[in-house]
Design a protein around this motif. Sequence first.
Motif, PDB file in Angstrom:
ATOM      1  N   GLN A 171     -15.652 -56.807 -15.299  1.00  0.00           N
ATOM      2  CA  GLN A 171     -15.319 -58.069 -14.649  1.00  0.00           C
ATOM      3  C   GLN A 171     -16.425 -59.083 -14.896  1.00  0.00           C
ATOM      4  OE1 GLN A 171     -15.005 -56.193 -10.715  1.00  0.00           O
ATOM      5  NE2 GLN A 171     -12.951 -57.082 -10.607  1.00  0.00           N
ATOM      6  N   TRP A 172     -16.030 -60.358 -14.995  1.00  0.00           N
ATOM      7  CA  TRP A 172     -17.001 -61.431 -15.124  1.00  0.00           C
ATOM      8  C   TRP A 172     -17.626 -61.694 -13.764  1.00  0.00           C
ATOM      9  CZ3 TRP A 172     -19.919 -63.727 -18.442  1.00  0.00           C
ATOM     10  CH2 TRP A 172     -20.564 -64.907 -18.094  1.00  0.00           C
ATOM     11  N   SER A 173     -18.939 -61.860 -13.718  1.00  0.00           N
ATOM     12  CA  SER A 173     -19.657 -62.193 -12.489  1.00  0.00           C
ATOM     13  C   SER A 173     -20.215 -63.606 -12.612  1.00  0.00           C
ATOM     14  CB  SER A 173     -20.806 -61.202 -12.249  1.00  0.00           C
ATOM     15  OG  SER A 173     -21.634 -61.658 -11.201  1.00  0.00           O
ATOM     16  N   ASN A 174     -19.686 -64.530 -11.804  1.00  0.00           N
ATOM     17  CA  ASN A 174     -20.226 -65.892 -11.790  1.00  0.00           C
ATOM     18  C   ASN A 174     -21.670 -65.895 -11.309  1.00  0.00           C
ATOM     19  OD1 ASN A 174     -17.973 -67.270 -12.771  1.00  0.00           O
ATOM     20  ND2 ASN A 174     -17.059 -67.383 -10.735  1.00  0.00           N
ATOM     21  N   GLU A 175     -21.954 -65.027 -10.350  1.00  0.00           N
ATOM     22  CA  GLU A 175     -23.306 -64.956  -9.788  1.00  0.00           C
ATOM     23  C   GLU A 175     -24.332 -64.523 -10.836  1.00  0.00           C
ATOM     24  OE1 GLU A 175     -25.732 -62.367  -6.436  1.00  0.00           O
ATOM     25  OE2 GLU A 175     -23.564 -62.556  -6.256  1.00  0.00           O
ATOM     26  N   ASP A 176     -23.979 -63.495 -11.619  1.00  0.00           N
ATOM     27  CA  ASP A 176     -24.908 -62.951 -12.616  1.00  0.00           C
ATOM     28  C   ASP A 176     -24.753 -63.586 -13.993  1.00  0.00           C
ATOM     29  OD1 ASP A 176     -25.995 -61.015 -10.781  1.00  0.00           O
ATOM     30  OD2 ASP A 176     -24.129 -59.882 -11.031  1.00  0.00           O
ATOM     31  N   GLN A 177     -23.655 -64.333 -14.194  1.00  0.00           N
ATOM     32  CA  GLN A 177     -23.362 -64.960 -15.476  1.00  0.00           C
ATOM     33  C   GLN A 177     -23.313 -63.939 -16.615  1.00  0.00           C
ATOM     34  OE1 GLN A 177     -22.583 -68.495 -16.185  1.00  0.00           O
ATOM     35  NE2 GLN A 177     -22.002 -67.976 -14.079  1.00  0.00           N
ATOM     36  N   CYS A 178     -22.649 -62.821 -16.328  1.00  0.00           N
ATOM     37  CA  CYS A 178     -22.446 -61.792 -17.333  1.00  0.00           C
ATOM     38  C   CYS A 178     -21.268 -60.919 -16.898  1.00  0.00           C
ATOM     39  CB  CYS A 178     -23.701 -60.952 -17.536  1.00  0.00           C
ATOM     40  SG  CYS A 178     -24.153 -59.943 -16.115  1.00  0.00           S
ATOM     41  N   TYR A 179     -20.858 -60.027 -17.781  1.00  0.00           N
ATOM     42  CA  TYR A 179     -19.817 -59.056 -17.441  1.00  0.00           C
ATOM     43  C   TYR A 179     -20.483 -57.854 -16.788  1.00  0.00           C
ATOM     44  CZ  TYR A 179     -16.617 -61.717 -20.340  1.00  0.00           C
ATOM     45  OH  TYR A 179     -15.836 -62.712 -20.865  1.00  0.00           O
TER      46      TYR A 179
END
Length: 82
Positions: A8-16
């Motif tokens: 899943q894409w993580s907006n918080e971490d800016q990575c999958y």
Amino acid sequence: MKYTILIQWSNEDQCYVVSLPDLPDIMQPCTHGDTYEEALKNAQEVLEMLIESYLEDGQPLPEPQTLDKARVKPIRNSLFRP
């Protein structure tokens, strides 16, 4: 064995970020990647290491989740008639 890999894409971490839901005893998410492909490659490596660790420790491998047709309920919709 065929284990589920959830990416899943993580907006918080800016990575999958990657989770392995069939292996609940490990910290989730268990790895990540800047691209989907990198996340998948990292997930496969983690999964291989975990399986190797289970076998070296003499622990049974967790059963993978499977999609059981008996558990899938058909969608009823007035537009679709049997």
